[in-house]
Design a protein around this motif. Structure first.
Motif, PDB file in Angstrom:
ATOM      1  N   THR A   7       0.860  -1.055  -0.008  1.00  0.00           N
ATOM      2  CA  THR A   7      -0.028  -0.086   0.010  1.00  0.00           C
ATOM      3  C   THR A   7       0.915   1.328  -0.012  1.00  0.00           C
ATOM      4  O   THR A   7       0.535   2.162  -0.554  1.00  0.00           O
ATOM      5  N   VAL A   8       1.929   1.211   0.795  1.00  0.00           N
ATOM      6  CA  VAL A   8       2.957   2.625   0.727  1.00  0.00           C
ATOM      7  C   VAL A   8       3.359   2.673  -0.821  1.00  0.00           C
ATOM      8  O   VAL A   8       3.522   3.781  -1.151  1.00  0.00           O
ATOM      9  N   SER A   9       3.636   1.635  -1.401  1.00  0.00           N
ATOM     10  CA  SER A   9       4.155   1.799  -2.931  1.00  0.00           C
ATOM     11  C   SER A   9       3.066   2.313  -3.643  1.00  0.00           C
ATOM     12  O   SER A   9       3.173   3.287  -4.513  1.00  0.00           O
ATOM     13  N   LEU A  10       1.792   1.629  -3.734  1.00  0.00           N
ATOM     14  CA  LEU A  10       0.700   2.346  -4.387  1.00  0.00           C
ATOM     15  C   LEU A  10       0.173   3.730  -4.132  1.00  0.00           C
ATOM     16  O   LEU A  10      -0.063   4.623  -4.859  1.00  0.00           O
ATOM     17  N   SER A  11       0.523   4.064  -2.900  1.00  0.00           N
ATOM     18  CA  SER A  11       0.084   5.515  -2.397  1.00  0.00           C
ATOM     19  C   SER A  11       1.130   6.691  -3.239  1.00  0.00           C
ATOM     20  O   SER A  11       0.809   7.768  -3.233  1.00  0.00           O
ATOM     21  N   GLN A  12       2.127   6.018  -3.577  1.00  0.00           N
ATOM     22  CA  GLN A  12       3.089   6.899  -4.622  1.00  0.00           C
ATOM     23  C   GLN A  12       2.850   6.849  -6.047  1.00  0.00           C
ATOM     24  O   GLN A  12       3.752   7.254  -6.964  1.00  0.00           O
ATOM     25  N   GLY A  13       1.917   6.126  -6.243  1.00  0.00           N
ATOM     26  CA  GLY A  13       1.576   5.743  -7.834  1.00  0.00           C
ATOM     27  C   GLY A  13       2.366   4.678  -8.260  1.00  0.00           C
ATOM     28  O   GLY A  13       2.747   4.733  -9.410  1.00  0.00           O
ATOM     29  N   GLY A  14       2.991   3.800  -7.317  1.00  0.00           N
ATOM     30  CA  GLY A  14       3.931   2.835  -7.813  1.00  0.00           C
ATOM     31  C   GLY A  14       3.372   1.555  -8.123  1.00  0.00           C
ATOM     32  O   GLY A  14       2.207   1.568  -8.392  1.00  0.00           O
ATOM     33  N   LEU A  15       4.192   0.468  -8.332  1.00  0.00           N
ATOM     34  CA  LEU A  15       3.878  -0.737  -9.032  1.00  0.00           C
ATOM     35  C   LEU A  15       3.464  -1.529  -8.000  1.00  0.00           C
ATOM     36  O   LEU A  15       2.575  -2.471  -8.245  1.00  0.00           O
ATOM     37  N   GLY A  16       3.490  -1.520  -6.606  1.00  0.00           N
ATOM     38  CA  GLY A  16       2.944  -2.084  -5.594  1.00  0.00           C
ATOM     39  C   GLY A  16       3.194  -3.717  -5.786  1.00  0.00           C
ATOM     40  O   GLY A  16       2.400  -4.590  -5.682  1.00  0.00           O
ATOM     41  N   VAL A  17       4.720  -4.104  -5.919  1.00  0.00           N
ATOM     42  CA  VAL A  17       4.850  -5.344  -6.121  1.00  0.00           C
ATOM     43  C   VAL A  17       4.575  -6.254  -4.581  1.00  0.00           C
ATOM     44  O   VAL A  17       4.275  -7.259  -4.777  1.00  0.00           O
ATOM     45  N   GLY A  18       4.599  -5.655  -3.574  1.00  0.00           N
ATOM     46  CA  GLY A  18       4.256  -6.310  -2.303  1.00  0.00           C
ATOM     47  C   GLY A  18       5.544  -7.149  -1.814  1.00  0.00           C
ATOM     48  O   GLY A  18       6.472  -7.449  -2.410  1.00  0.00           O
ATOM     49  N   ALA A  19       5.448  -7.393  -0.573  1.00  0.00           N
ATOM     50  CA  ALA A  19       6.455  -8.028   0.203  1.00  0.00           C
ATOM     51  C   ALA A  19       6.914  -9.432  -0.506  1.00  0.00           C
ATOM     52  O   ALA A  19       7.923  -9.884  -0.539  1.00  0.00           O
ATOM     53  N   MET A  20       5.860 -10.299  -0.896  1.00  0.00           N
ATOM     54  CA  MET A  20       5.637 -11.346  -1.287  1.00  0.00           C
ATOM     55  C   MET A  20       5.968 -11.379  -3.000  1.00  0.00           C
ATOM     56  O   MET A  20       5.458 -12.243  -3.647  1.00  0.00           O
ATOM     57  N   TRP A  21       6.777 -10.438  -3.404  1.00  0.00           N
ATOM     58  CA  TRP A  21       6.965 -10.523  -4.777  1.00  0.00           C
ATOM     59  C   TRP A  21       7.585 -11.927  -5.362  1.00  0.00           C
ATOM     60  O   TRP A  21       7.688 -12.273  -6.369  1.00  0.00           O
ATOM     61  N   GLY A  22       8.588 -12.275  -4.514  1.00  0.00           N
ATOM     62  CA  GLY A  22       9.281 -13.611  -4.608  1.00  0.00           C
ATOM     63  C   GLY A  22      10.563 -13.665  -5.499  1.00  0.00           C
ATOM     64  O   GLY A  22      10.775 -12.703  -6.041  1.00  0.00           O
ATOM     65  N   GLU A  23      11.221 -14.754  -5.321  1.00  0.00           N
ATOM     66  CA  GLU A  23      12.133 -14.814  -6.157  1.00  0.00           C
ATOM     67  C   GLU A  23      12.366 -14.820  -7.613  1.00  0.00           C
ATOM     68  O   GLU A  23      13.282 -14.219  -8.270  1.00  0.00           O
ATOM     69  N   GLN A  24      11.034 -15.310  -8.227  1.00  0.00           N
ATOM     70  CA  GLN A  24      11.035 -15.258  -9.523  1.00  0.00           C
ATOM     71  C   GLN A  24      10.946 -13.588 -10.210  1.00  0.00           C
ATOM     72  O   GLN A  24      11.964 -13.398 -11.131  1.00  0.00           O
ATOM     73  N   MET A  25      10.022 -13.014  -9.556  1.00  0.00           N
ATOM     74  CA  MET A  25       9.918 -11.584  -9.911  1.00  0.00           C
ATOM     75  C   MET A  25      11.338 -10.802  -9.496  1.00  0.00           C
ATOM     76  O   MET A  25      11.519 -10.019 -10.369  1.00  0.00           O
ATOM     77  N   THR A  26      11.929 -11.211  -8.517  1.00  0.00           N
ATOM     78  CA  THR A  26      12.971 -10.447  -8.098  1.00  0.00           C
ATOM     79  C   THR A  26      14.038 -10.576  -9.097  1.00  0.00           C
ATOM     80  O   THR A  26      14.845  -9.853  -9.613  1.00  0.00           O
ATOM     81  N   ARG A  27      14.279 -11.722  -9.564  1.00  0.00           N
ATOM     82  CA  ARG A  27      15.297 -12.281 -10.536  1.00  0.00           C
ATOM     83  C   ARG A  27      14.940 -11.585 -11.805  1.00  0.00           C
ATOM     84  O   ARG A  27      15.921 -11.210 -12.484  1.00  0.00           O
TER      85      ARG A  27
END
Length: 362
Positions: free
Chosen positions: A313-333
């Motif tokens: 939510t703090v990411s989305l409050s800035q108009g961001g992507l909002g990937v979230g804490a559980m974006w996970g290893e696949q997305m991180t890579r």
């Protein structure tokens, strides 16, 4: 056809879930009370006093007895404390004392319950976001950096020199000789302050969106007499364009990248700011990008909940992507590759069940 609607539930399955649901309610309430016990110093008072009455504990902790008495009731029913048959004298269970006060060489884990209380404090605003979209800014979480500093002290600072920095071969020697280090999302700067004190020949910079956190970090650096570390307020949403060119030998980010409005821009900027032989050391949540693969995650429910009520939510409050804490290893890579990094190695450390440690090179 709705298979769930077509299936007749047995009385046993309803009773089983009913029992589980009662456990959920009790444990949720207990987490809030553990947070209160940590913040008021009641756990420390119970450890110091040993078996004691509510009046004795209130006096030891400097609190009002009536509240202490009710809190003790929750601790007793929750299996954290025991009492005598007259309900007069209370004591912590030995394992609870070790885990919630840090006695007998154990880590003090009581601070983690503060996250549950923090989620409840923004429930109305989160529900509004469910309806209208958008997010909740950092300013609506007045204690977030305080809690994160406590978290960092355990998962990062406490393991920094023995476990985390040794992940990079030769790094300790380089820091001893003197290199340039940047910490992204530094918060109150606990990790940087520890490194600046340990390695006076190196130069340390910390950037964070929070003016309050960077101010606290700078004040602590001044109090410690450290002249080789500085902290700045910095919005990194456009870091892909504003990052300095090849200024740093080491860039770190401890549990910070997934919170960013634009983690893709931040990572691209980190790639640009690293020197050709530099290293990016990133601690981030250890999980899969696939929810189905997280079903047996030890704290998956907690992490998805924290993501919904804070990280995303703090990411989305800035108009961001909002990937979230559980974006996970696949997305991180995927994000690291898109940012231009060619080498990504993922590590786990035995002291930290929550995070992965990525060693990333240009």
């Amino acid at each position: 056809m709705c298979l769930a609607c077509d299936t007749k539930l047995s009385a046993e399955s309803l009773d089983e879930f009913g029992g589980r649901y009662l456990d959920i309610l009790n444990h949720g309430a207990l987490a809030v009370m553990i947070s209160i016990g940590y913040r008021t110093g009641l756990f420390a008072a119970m450890r110091k006093a040993g078996p004691a009455t509510s009046h004795e504990l209130a006096e030891t902790a400097g609190l009002h007895e009536r509240y202490v008495r009710e809190w003790l009731g929750a601790m007793t029913c929750g299996g954290i404390a025991t009492c005598d048959e007259t309900s007069s004298v209370f004591s912590l269970l030995p394992a609870a004392s070790a885990s919630l006060t840090g006695s007998d060489g154990a880590e003090n884990l009581a601070y983690l319950a503060q996250y549950v209380a923090m989620m409840g404090s923004v429930e109305d605003k989160i529900i509004d976001c469910f309806h209208r979209g958008g997010g909740i800014p950092y300013s609506d979480f007045p204690r977030f950096h305080e809690v994160m500093a406590q978290d960092s002290a355990q998962t990062v600072v406490g393991a920094l020199f023995e476990h985390i920095l040794p992940l990079v071969p030769g790094l300790a020697l380089s820091l001893h000789n003197g290199i340039d280090v940047l910490d992204i999302g530094c918060g109150r700067g606990k990790a940087l302050l520890a490194m600046a004190k340990q390695f006076p020949n190196s130069r340390f910079t910390g950037w964070d969106l929070s003016a309050e956190a960077t101010r606290d970090a700078a004040n602590e650096a001044h109090a410690l007499g450290l002249t080789n570390v500085r902290f700045e307020v910095r919005d990194l949403s456009d870091f892909d364009k504003t990052a300095p060119s090849a200024d740093f030998n080491l860039i770190t980010a401890f549990d910070a990248i997934h919170d960013q409005a634009r983690p893709d821009h931040v990572l691209a900027g980190i790639r640009r700011a690293l020197r050709p032989d530099g290293v990016f050391l990133m601690q981030d949540i250890g999980a899969s990008s696939n929810v189905a693969e997280n079903r047996d995650h030890l704290i998956g429910t907690l992490l998805y909940s924290l993501s919904c009520t804070h990280c995303m939510t703090v990411s989305l409050s800035q108009g961001g992507l909002g990937v979230g804490a559980m974006w996970g290893e696949q997305m991180t890579r995927e994000f690291l590759t898109n940012a231009g990094f060619s080498s990504v190695a993922r590590h786990t450390l035995p002291h930290d069940i929550q995070n992965y440690y990525y060693l990333v090179k240009p």
